[in-house]
Design a protein around this motif. Structure first.
Motif, PDB file in Angstrom:
ATOM      1  N   LEU A 168     -53.855 -16.188  29.367  1.00  0.00           N
ATOM      2  CA  LEU A 168     -53.508 -14.891  28.601  1.00  0.00           C
ATOM      3  C   LEU A 168     -53.180 -13.953  28.622  1.00  0.00           C
ATOM      4  O   LEU A 168     -53.554 -13.494  29.359  1.00  0.00           O
ATOM      5  N   GLU A 169     -51.692 -13.473  28.773  1.00  0.00           N
ATOM      6  CA  GLU A 169     -50.629 -13.047  28.895  1.00  0.00           C
ATOM      7  C   GLU A 169     -50.720 -11.475  27.700  1.00  0.00           C
ATOM      8  O   GLU A 169     -50.505 -11.869  26.997  1.00  0.00           O
ATOM      9  N   VAL A 170     -51.036 -10.709  28.241  1.00  0.00           N
ATOM     10  CA  VAL A 170     -50.777  -9.703  27.199  1.00  0.00           C
ATOM     11  C   VAL A 170     -50.243  -8.512  27.659  1.00  0.00           C
ATOM     12  O   VAL A 170     -50.861  -8.069  28.424  1.00  0.00           O
ATOM     13  N   GLU A 171     -48.995  -7.970  27.088  1.00  0.00           N
ATOM     14  CA  GLU A 171     -48.539  -7.464  27.333  1.00  0.00           C
ATOM     15  C   GLU A 171     -48.199  -5.846  26.388  1.00  0.00           C
ATOM     16  O   GLU A 171     -47.552  -6.053  25.487  1.00  0.00           O
ATOM     17  N   VAL A 172     -48.924  -4.524  26.203  1.00  0.00           N
ATOM     18  CA  VAL A 172     -48.657  -3.998  25.444  1.00  0.00           C
ATOM     19  C   VAL A 172     -47.614  -1.826  25.369  1.00  0.00           C
ATOM     20  O   VAL A 172     -48.849  -1.330  25.996  1.00  0.00           O
ATOM     21  N   ALA A 173     -47.156  -1.720  24.814  1.00  0.00           N
ATOM     22  CA  ALA A 173     -46.136  -0.535  25.564  1.00  0.00           C
ATOM     23  C   ALA A 173     -47.110   0.127  24.670  1.00  0.00           C
ATOM     24  O   ALA A 173     -46.955   1.682  25.388  1.00  0.00           O
ATOM     25  N   ASP A 174     -47.310   0.209  23.486  1.00  0.00           N
ATOM     26  CA  ASP A 174     -48.311   1.528  22.251  1.00  0.00           C
ATOM     27  C   ASP A 174     -49.186   0.204  21.626  1.00  0.00           C
ATOM     28  O   ASP A 174     -48.820  -0.631  20.853  1.00  0.00           O
ATOM     29  N   GLY A 175     -50.684   0.093  21.990  1.00  0.00           N
ATOM     30  CA  GLY A 175     -51.170  -0.052  21.868  1.00  0.00           C
ATOM     31  C   GLY A 175     -51.502   0.966  19.560  1.00  0.00           C
ATOM     32  O   GLY A 175     -52.440  -0.042  18.794  1.00  0.00           O
ATOM     33  N   GLN A 176     -50.820   1.702  19.450  1.00  0.00           N
ATOM     34  CA  GLN A 176     -50.878   1.699  17.405  1.00  0.00           C
ATOM     35  C   GLN A 176     -49.917   2.020  17.079  1.00  0.00           C
ATOM     36  O   GLN A 176     -49.805   2.207  16.015  1.00  0.00           O
ATOM     37  N   VAL A 177     -48.594   0.606  17.542  1.00  0.00           N
ATOM     38  CA  VAL A 177     -47.823   0.543  16.257  1.00  0.00           C
ATOM     39  C   VAL A 177     -48.904  -0.796  15.350  1.00  0.00           C
ATOM     40  O   VAL A 177     -49.488  -1.869  16.057  1.00  0.00           O
ATOM     41  N   LEU A 178     -48.035  -0.821  14.545  1.00  0.00           N
ATOM     42  CA  LEU A 178     -48.798  -1.713  13.355  1.00  0.00           C
ATOM     43  C   LEU A 178     -48.447  -2.987  13.206  1.00  0.00           C
ATOM     44  O   LEU A 178     -47.017  -3.694  13.659  1.00  0.00           O
ATOM     45  N   VAL A 179     -48.824  -4.054  13.289  1.00  0.00           N
ATOM     46  CA  VAL A 179     -48.263  -5.233  13.859  1.00  0.00           C
ATOM     47  C   VAL A 179     -49.024  -6.232  12.323  1.00  0.00           C
ATOM     48  O   VAL A 179     -50.422  -5.319  12.422  1.00  0.00           O
ATOM     49  N   PRO A 180     -48.949  -7.396  12.175  1.00  0.00           N
ATOM     50  CA  PRO A 180     -49.194  -8.215  11.043  1.00  0.00           C
ATOM     51  C   PRO A 180     -51.267  -8.137  11.294  1.00  0.00           C
ATOM     52  O   PRO A 180     -51.385  -9.316  12.825  1.00  0.00           O
ATOM     53  N   SER A 181     -51.833  -8.390  10.455  1.00  0.00           N
ATOM     54  CA  SER A 181     -53.120  -8.604  11.152  1.00  0.00           C
ATOM     55  C   SER A 181     -53.997 -10.468  10.933  1.00  0.00           C
ATOM     56  O   SER A 181     -52.846 -10.960   9.914  1.00  0.00           O
TER      57      SER A 181
END
Length: 320
Positions: free
Chosen positions: A214-227
């Protein structure tokens, strides 16, 4: 309206025919606002033809009465011919303004009615899309719960010491699902934490033959994505790409920045659906993507040489 009134010989009329000029200006504005008030195009769409005829007769009658407005006494003292000419010109002027105001008012009302119809259709379409999204999401949630309960059932049957930990993770997943059940878009950090919990739950039932990356890269955790969109693909990777007897790998990669969400899964095809049919999960995901991000996503999913891959690229912000 002021521009149309300026077509008149205002400088002469204001000196020799002031009362008529003021009356004509008032008539023009009153007629315009009466047209706006009755809204003839709306009555026409409602098929109230009798109302339209009555209103038009009133407007024509009001215009006809204005043509009988008396001339000033100093103009009447002239010969007969100039008076008739003046009366004829004034009558033509009155009916000209009647036609101008009628055409202008109808054009304005037709434009407003067109915009009202467009906005109404957009509202109906938005409500329809919202209902469809809720339907697709409602179909995915039971599908997800059914597969997760199967995982817990397998742990219980095997008497695994990981069962308690699995139920704790499962309760956390349930809390997340129902806390955001009314939201189509949520912060990326919450969705990715939910994915991590699900992956950890699945790893509890797997043995050493299945390796999970599992590889996760997030530049901004507050960006809205589909749930609860990505979980469908991850769920399928665990369901059809794991084995307790053959070495295999499930790879999951999620990258999120301010503008894009990139998602990839890769797994060996270890089993197929028993009925040979396509599941509803991925199809519902496609429909949700089409409603949430029309022409702003690319989704490729399929098997090649025994490896099933999913590649999803979503442009989160519309920059057109």
């Amino acid at each position: 309206m002021p521009l149309a009134i300026m077509l008149l010989p205002v400088d002469r009329w204001i000196v020799h025919n002031t009362a008529f000029l003021i009356t004509l200006v008032l008539y023009v504005y009153v007629l315009y606002f009466l047209y706006r008030w009755v809204c003839l195009p709306k009555l026409f769409m409602q098929k109230k033809y009798l109302h339209i005829v009555c209103y038009m007769l009133c407007f024509v009658g009001m215009t006809e009465l204005l043509t009988y407005f008396p001339l000033p006494s100093e103009l009447v003292s002239g010969v007969t011919r100039p008076i008739e000419v003046r009366l004829h010109m004034r009558t033509q002027t009155i009916w000209f303004f009647f036609l101008v105001v009628t055409g202008f008012s109808l054009a304005i009302e037709l434009t407003f009615e067109l915009f009202r119809q467009i906005l109404s259709r957009q509202e109906i379409e938005a409500e329809k899309n919202k209902a469809e999204l809720a339907l697709y999401k409602a179909q995915i949630n039971p599908h997800f719960l059914f597969n997760t309960l199967n995982t817990l059932y397998a742990l219980v049957l095997s008497g695994s010491d990981k069962t308690e930990s699995a139920f704790v993770k499962f309760s956390g997943i349930l809390r997340y699902m129902y806390s955001q059940s009314g939201s189509e878009l949520i912060p990326a950090e919450r969705e990715l934490e939910y994915i991590r919990q699900y992956v950890e739950l699945q790893k509890l039932r797997l043995n050493e033959h299945t390796h999970v990356e599992l590889e996760v890269e997030v530049a901004d955790g507050q960006v809205l994505v589909p749930s609860m969109l990505l979980i469908t693909f991850i769920e399928n990777a665990f369901k059809y790409g794991t084995s307790s007897e053959v070495d295999c790998t499930v790879r999951i990669c999620v990258r999120v920045d301010d503008h894009h969400l990139l998602f990839e899964t890769e797994n060996m095809v270890m089993r197929f659906r028993e009925d040979g049919l396509r599941g509803i999960g991925i199809e519902n995901c496609r429909k949700r993507l089409e409603l949430l991000y029309p022409r702003r996503y690319e989704l490729e999913a399929g098997a090649e040489n025994g490896i099933y891959r999913v590649n999803l690229d979503i442009r989160l912000k519309n920059e057109d």
